[in-house]
Design a protein around this motif. Structure first.
Motif, PDB file in Angstrom:
ATOM      1  N   GLN A  22       0.841  -1.197   0.000  1.00  0.00           N
ATOM      2  CA  GLN A  22       0.000   0.000   0.000  1.00  0.00           C
ATOM      3  C   GLN A  22       0.875   1.245   0.000  1.00  0.00           C
ATOM      4  O   GLN A  22       1.756   1.399   0.820  1.00  0.00           O
ATOM      5  CB  GLN A  22      -0.959   0.013   1.191  1.00  0.00           C
ATOM      6  CG  GLN A  22      -1.930   1.173   1.092  1.00  0.00           C
ATOM      7  CD  GLN A  22      -3.089   1.085   2.048  1.00  0.00           C
ATOM      8  OE1 GLN A  22      -3.628   0.001   2.269  1.00  0.00           O
ATOM      9  NE2 GLN A  22      -3.468   2.210   2.624  1.00  0.00           N
ATOM     10  N   GLU A  25      -3.739   6.208   0.760  1.00  0.00           N
ATOM     11  CA  GLU A  25      -5.189   6.093   0.704  1.00  0.00           C
ATOM     12  C   GLU A  25      -5.811   7.452   0.986  1.00  0.00           C
ATOM     13  O   GLU A  25      -5.185   8.304   1.618  1.00  0.00           O
ATOM     14  CB  GLU A  25      -5.715   5.070   1.710  1.00  0.00           C
ATOM     15  CG  GLU A  25      -5.466   5.451   3.151  1.00  0.00           C
ATOM     16  CD  GLU A  25      -5.962   4.391   4.129  1.00  0.00           C
ATOM     17  OE1 GLU A  25      -6.627   4.784   5.092  1.00  0.00           O
ATOM     18  OE2 GLU A  25      -5.687   3.204   3.924  1.00  0.00           O
ATOM     19  N   VAL A  40      -7.663   3.294  -2.228  1.00  0.00           N
ATOM     20  CA  VAL A  40      -6.293   2.917  -1.867  1.00  0.00           C
ATOM     21  C   VAL A  40      -5.442   2.846  -3.130  1.00  0.00           C
ATOM     22  O   VAL A  40      -5.927   2.499  -4.201  1.00  0.00           O
ATOM     23  CB  VAL A  40      -6.229   1.570  -1.106  1.00  0.00           C
ATOM     24  CG1 VAL A  40      -6.942   1.654   0.225  1.00  0.00           C
ATOM     25  CG2 VAL A  40      -6.777   0.447  -1.925  1.00  0.00           C
ATOM     26  N   GLU A  42      -1.995   1.030  -4.426  1.00  0.00           N
ATOM     27  CA  GLU A  42      -1.065  -0.058  -4.118  1.00  0.00           C
ATOM     28  C   GLU A  42      -0.075  -0.221  -5.263  1.00  0.00           C
ATOM     29  O   GLU A  42      -0.385   0.127  -6.400  1.00  0.00           O
ATOM     30  CB  GLU A  42      -1.831  -1.370  -3.936  1.00  0.00           C
ATOM     31  CG  GLU A  42      -2.850  -1.329  -2.818  1.00  0.00           C
ATOM     32  CD  GLU A  42      -3.777  -2.527  -2.821  1.00  0.00           C
ATOM     33  OE1 GLU A  42      -4.010  -3.072  -1.742  1.00  0.00           O
ATOM     34  OE2 GLU A  42      -4.276  -2.902  -3.900  1.00  0.00           O
ATOM     35  N   SER A  57      -5.158   1.771  -8.280  1.00  0.00           N
ATOM     36  CA  SER A  57      -6.027   2.496  -7.357  1.00  0.00           C
ATOM     37  C   SER A  57      -7.382   1.810  -7.427  1.00  0.00           C
ATOM     38  O   SER A  57      -7.840   1.437  -8.505  1.00  0.00           O
ATOM     39  CB  SER A  57      -6.123   3.979  -7.721  1.00  0.00           C
ATOM     40  OG  SER A  57      -6.812   4.151  -8.935  1.00  0.00           O
TER      41      SER A  57
END
Length: 154
Positions: A22, A25, A40, A42, A57
């Motif tokens: 991650q 966010e 989020v 990542e 996303s």
């Protein structure tokens, strides 16, 4: 001992997936009970192609169900893959090979990223989509990376 060998053999035939890290966010909807709905971002590295990182996303549902892992996340996702170093293939590539998979509901829905190689244009193409056991979603996103020479460090 025989059971251990069988388990190890089964693990070796499982597809190789990347794991995501991650990056960040943002909250999109405040929830009084449980975590907020959010988007989020990542990142994951292609497990068979050194020098390529993909950024995803996607929406994550909050609330009580989301906090307990029982909510179903929306099917929308965005992807951007980039060449971050010299590209080399660690293994033979398969067309439409799944390189990333993440569960987006308790049982029935997943988001996955598949890779294609456009040999004519020397380009890697990555597609993200979501599916469900009974009915999938046509929502998807695509990104492409032309494989370029990487400058040598001096």
């Amino acid at each position: 001992m025989r059971m251990l060998k069988g388990l190890l053999g089964a693990l070796m035939v499982l597809p190789m997936y990347a794991s995501a890290e991650q990056i960040g966010e943002v909250s999109t909807v405040f929830k009084l009970m449980g975590p907020n709905d959010k988007i989020v971002v990542e990142a994951f590295d292609d497990p068979k192609v050194a020098g390529v990182t993909c950024y995803l996303s996607r929406a994550k549902t909050g609330g009580v169900k989301g906090g307990l892992g029982l909510a179903e996340d929306r099917a929308e996702a965005s992807i951007a893959c980039r060449q971050v170093g010299p590209v080399s293939f660690r293994d033979e590539l398969e067309e439409g090979e799944e390189v990333f998979r993440e569960r987006t509901s308790l049982v029935f829905k997943t988001m996955q990223v598949v890779r294609f190689f456009d040999e004519k244009r020397n380009t890697l193409v990555y597609l993200v989509y979501s599916d469900r056991v009974i009915e999938g979603s046509p929502q998807n996103a695509v990104t492409a990376i032309p494989i370029m020479p990487w400058p040598e460090k001096r």
